[in-house]
Design an enzyme around this catalytic site. Sequence first.
Site, mmCIF file in Angstrom:
data_model
loop_
_atom_site.group_PDB
_atom_site.id
_atom_site.type_symbol
_atom_site.label_atom_id
_atom_site.label_comp_id
_atom_site.label_asym_id
_atom_site.label_seq_id
_atom_site.Cartn_x
_atom_site.Cartn_y
_atom_site.Cartn_z
ATOM 1 N N ARG A 1 10.380 2.320 14.589
ATOM 2 C CA ARG A 1 10.029 1.117 13.843
ATOM 3 C C ARG A 1 10.262 -0.154 14.633
ATOM 4 N NH1 ARG A 1 12.954 3.507 8.711
ATOM 5 N NH2 ARG A 1 14.063 4.340 10.497
ATOM 6 N N HIS B 1 6.280 7.520 6.546
ATOM 7 C CA HIS B 1 6.361 8.929 6.956
ATOM 8 C C HIS B 1 4.964 9.574 6.942
ATOM 9 C CE1 HIS B 1 10.643 8.886 5.072
ATOM 10 N NE2 HIS B 1 10.783 8.809 6.371
ATOM 11 N N SER C 1 13.549 4.764 3.961
ATOM 12 C CA SER C 1 13.935 5.438 2.722
ATOM 13 C C SER C 1 15.093 4.700 2.062
ATOM 14 C CB SER C 1 14.350 6.881 3.000
ATOM 15 O OG SER C 1 13.239 7.624 3.432
ATOM 16 N N LYS D 1 25.856 12.388 3.997
ATOM 17 C CA LYS D 1 26.212 12.042 2.614
ATOM 18 C C LYS D 1 25.278 12.738 1.630
ATOM 19 C CE LYS D 1 23.647 7.655 2.599
ATOM 20 N NZ LYS D 1 22.546 7.908 1.748
HETATM 21 P P1 ADP Z 1 14.152 6.841 6.955
HETATM 22 O O1 ADP Z 1 14.429 6.402 8.371
HETATM 23 O O2 ADP Z 1 12.961 6.193 6.329
HETATM 24 O O3 ADP Z 1 15.362 6.836 6.090
HETATM 25 P P2 ADP Z 1 14.037 9.615 7.858
HETATM 26 O O4 ADP Z 1 15.397 9.720 8.412
HETATM 27 O O5 ADP Z 1 13.618 10.691 6.947
HETATM 28 O O6 ADP Z 1 13.702 8.347 7.011
HETATM 29 O O7 ADP Z 1 13.017 9.438 9.061
HETATM 30 C C1 ADP Z 1 12.302 10.488 9.615
HETATM 31 C C2 ADP Z 1 11.458 9.990 10.750
HETATM 32 O O8 ADP Z 1 10.487 9.070 10.259
HETATM 33 C C3 ADP Z 1 12.196 9.238 11.844
HETATM 34 O O9 ADP Z 1 11.606 9.552 13.080
HETATM 35 C C4 ADP Z 1 11.946 7.801 11.514
HETATM 36 O O10 ADP Z 1 12.021 6.990 12.663
HETATM 37 C C5 ADP Z 1 10.534 7.888 11.002
HETATM 38 N N1 ADP Z 1 10.212 6.766 10.122
HETATM 39 C C6 ADP Z 1 10.939 6.321 9.091
HETATM 40 N N2 ADP Z 1 10.352 5.261 8.505
HETATM 41 C C7 ADP Z 1 9.209 5.019 9.222
HETATM 42 C C8 ADP Z 1 8.167 4.040 9.128
HETATM 43 N N3 ADP Z 1 8.204 3.083 8.212
HETATM 44 N N4 ADP Z 1 7.155 4.119 10.011
HETATM 45 C C9 ADP Z 1 7.151 5.088 10.965
HETATM 46 N N5 ADP Z 1 8.111 6.020 11.109
HETATM 47 C C10 ADP Z 1 9.126 5.997 10.260
#
Ligand code: ADP
Length: 176
Positions: A101, A20, A139, A44
């Site tokens: 990703r 992130h 996450s 959730k």
């Molecule tokens: P996660 O997918 O890690 O559970 P989020 O739903 O909070 O987290 O994701 C928020 C944004 O960050 C989304 O656009 C997701 O694609 C992007 N994102 C999540 N993990 C990564 C990563 N490892 N590298 C780049 N972008 C990411």
Amino acid sequence: MRRVHVAVYPGTFDPLHLGHLDIIRRASQLVDRLIVGVAINVGKEPLFPLEERVRMVRGEIDALYAANAMNGIKVEVVPFENLLMHFAADQGADMVIRGLRAVTDFDYEFQMAQINRHLDRAVDTVYLPASAHWSFLSSSGVREVAAWGGAVDDWVPPHVAEALRERHDQIARTGH
Ligand code: ADP
């Protein structure tokens, strides 16, 4: 005059990880103003409440500023509990930033971009490819490893690793 670009980077950030932060850093270099939108998790119960997730993201962004990595670029962290496109309009945004990703992200992201574009044609979705270094990171992966007492220190900032340890101690003590 050049058009000013305001972008929203939305997510649940439960918890914030280095993938992130990489997107935040890169996106902040592309736009004039970046709003990191921290969403409630409608699906959730999140591991961390909204206020704590906002605090985590703010803390790390302040650290980035202190390290002067975001010279002159305005990054804000704002919680939101409504439809993303309404939030984007409220913030005066013309872009939504998402990280991609792998192809597995693509179906969902493509569909969401079409829906969002239908809701508000003034806002477009911009994807940044995950850095190779963090493309495996999510996450949910971090939560899973931390829940079993595994080390997540390579994947999240130190404050987040500490918060995960405290949260899991609390769950072990109280059951929730
Ligand atoms: P996660 O997918 O890690 O559970 P989020 O739903 O909070 O987290 O994701 C928020 C944004 O960050 C989304 O656009 C997701 O694609 C992007 N994102 C999540 N993990 C990564 C990563 N490892 N590298 C780049 N972008 C990411």
